[in-house]
Design an enzyme around this catalytic site. Structure first.
Site, PDB file in Angstrom:
ATOM      1  N   CYS A 182       0.817  -1.223   0.000  1.00  0.00           N
ATOM      2  CA  CYS A 182       0.000   0.000   0.000  1.00  0.00           C
ATOM      3  C   CYS A 182       0.845   1.265   0.000  1.00  0.00           C
ATOM      4  O   CYS A 182       0.289   2.372  -0.058  1.00  0.00           O
ATOM      5  CB  CYS A 182      -0.918   0.015   1.222  1.00  0.00           C
ATOM      6  SG  CYS A 182      -2.115  -1.332   1.266  1.00  0.00           S
ATOM      7  N   ARG A 227      -6.438   4.635  -4.893  1.00  0.00           N
ATOM      8  CA  ARG A 227      -6.674   3.201  -4.725  1.00  0.00           C
ATOM      9  C   ARG A 227      -6.980   2.863  -3.271  1.00  0.00           C
ATOM     10  O   ARG A 227      -7.928   2.130  -2.977  1.00  0.00           O
ATOM     11  CB  ARG A 227      -5.437   2.406  -5.186  1.00  0.00           C
ATOM     12  CG  ARG A 227      -5.603   0.905  -5.076  1.00  0.00           C
ATOM     13  CD  ARG A 227      -4.294   0.183  -5.268  1.00  0.00           C
ATOM     14  NE  ARG A 227      -3.379   0.412  -4.152  1.00  0.00           N
ATOM     15  CZ  ARG A 227      -2.254  -0.293  -3.954  1.00  0.00           C
ATOM     16  NH1 ARG A 227      -1.906  -1.224  -4.816  1.00  0.00           N
ATOM     17  NH2 ARG A 227      -1.491  -0.032  -2.915  1.00  0.00           N
TER      18      ARG A 227
END
Length: 286
Positions: A182, A227
């Site tokens: 991430c 995202r």
């Protein structure tokens, strides 16, 4: 004939390295950097794309003693790096050694003009070099904190029930942990590997190309932030399983779309800004 034999021996020397690289036994495999599979084909394509320019350069003599000496130093240094890295199983070193070997061989066999023309395809192999784990951790950890902080602030602006504790983002009754994937580092490297050849091939001013190249960094990071926010919203509305499924199947599309659309928009704006300005050319006098 001799040149072909030298290149064949180079291929034989590095073939095991590429087999190891593509088999997933390097540090890249830890983060699933799938971009390594298209680095070699793209580099070869960039060389092929310059075939007409190279043909004309091959015909020009370049017997500079300095060029021969520097090329030999690059070649010798690259071979020593390869031997050291291979014997000690240092992925970073023996894969990186390909770059000075290619610089040395190209400069020694064909001259500085050919080397200059092929500098980008050779340097493009830097995307194959696996980063040391310690450096990778030191880069991705603050990026993970930055993404989690930004996601929390943006979601809070829209009055979502979100809290953050370190790398743990809580939204509603669900929790999202900011894993290394991430951080946005992987998407940044992948988008750079995809975008730079395009920027290299397009026609335009060097300044415009530099602006586009620099723009890849914020665009990829913004795409990664979008995202993370999207995954958080899907998790909030549909549960953890839905969010994780989206992460594995569709999250990369968002980063790709943001980067490509962003680069296209920036390129279009620069074209409009410079289209009305006459290009300055040097006058040539006989």
């Amino acid at each position: 004939m001799i040149n072909s034999l030298i290149w064949l021996l180079t291929v034989v020397m590095y073939l095991p390295s590429f087999i190891i690289l593509y088999s997933g036994r390097t540090n890249w495999a830890l983060e699933d950097y799938s971009h390594i599979y298209f680095i070699l084909p793209i580099s070869l394509f960039l060389v092929w794309q310059k075939r007409e320019v190279l043909k004309s350069l091959f015909q020009k003599e370049d017997d500079s003693a300095v060029r021969v000496f520097l090329s030999f130093i690059f070649l010798l240094g690259g071979i020593l790096l390869f031997i050291f890295g291979w014997r000690n199983a240092y992925d970073l070193i023996y894969i990186f050694s390909l770059i000075p070997v290619l610089f040395g061989l190209t400069g020694y066999l064909y001259g500085s003009k050919v080397l200059k023309a092929l500098s980008f395809p050779i340097l493009y192999f830097l995307f194959l070099v696996p980063p040391p784990p310690a450096i990778l951790d030191s880069v991705t950890l603050p990026m993970r904190y930055g993404v989690s902080f930004a996601a929390e602030k943006i979601l809070s602006l829209f009055t979502y029930p979100v809290t953050r504790e370190g790398l743990l983002l809580s939204i509603g009754y669900s929790e999202i942990f900011m894993a290394p994937a991430c951080s946005g580092f992987r998407s940044l490297v992948t988008m750079s590997a995809l975008s730079l050849p395009y920027i290299y091939l397009i026609k335009g001013r060097l300044l415009n190309k530099a602006i586009l190249a620099i723009s890849v960094i914020p665009l990829a990071l913004i795409g990664n932030l979008i995202r993370v926010i999207t995954i958080s919203l899907i998790t909030f509305y549909f549960g953890t399983e839905a969010g994780q499924g989206f992460l594995h199947n569709f999250s990369g599309i968002l980063i790709f779309m943001v980067t490509i659309l962003g680069l296209t928009g920036i390129e279009s704006l620069m074209d409009r800004f410079t289209s009305g300005k006459p290009e300055i050319t040097e006058a040539k006098y006989e």
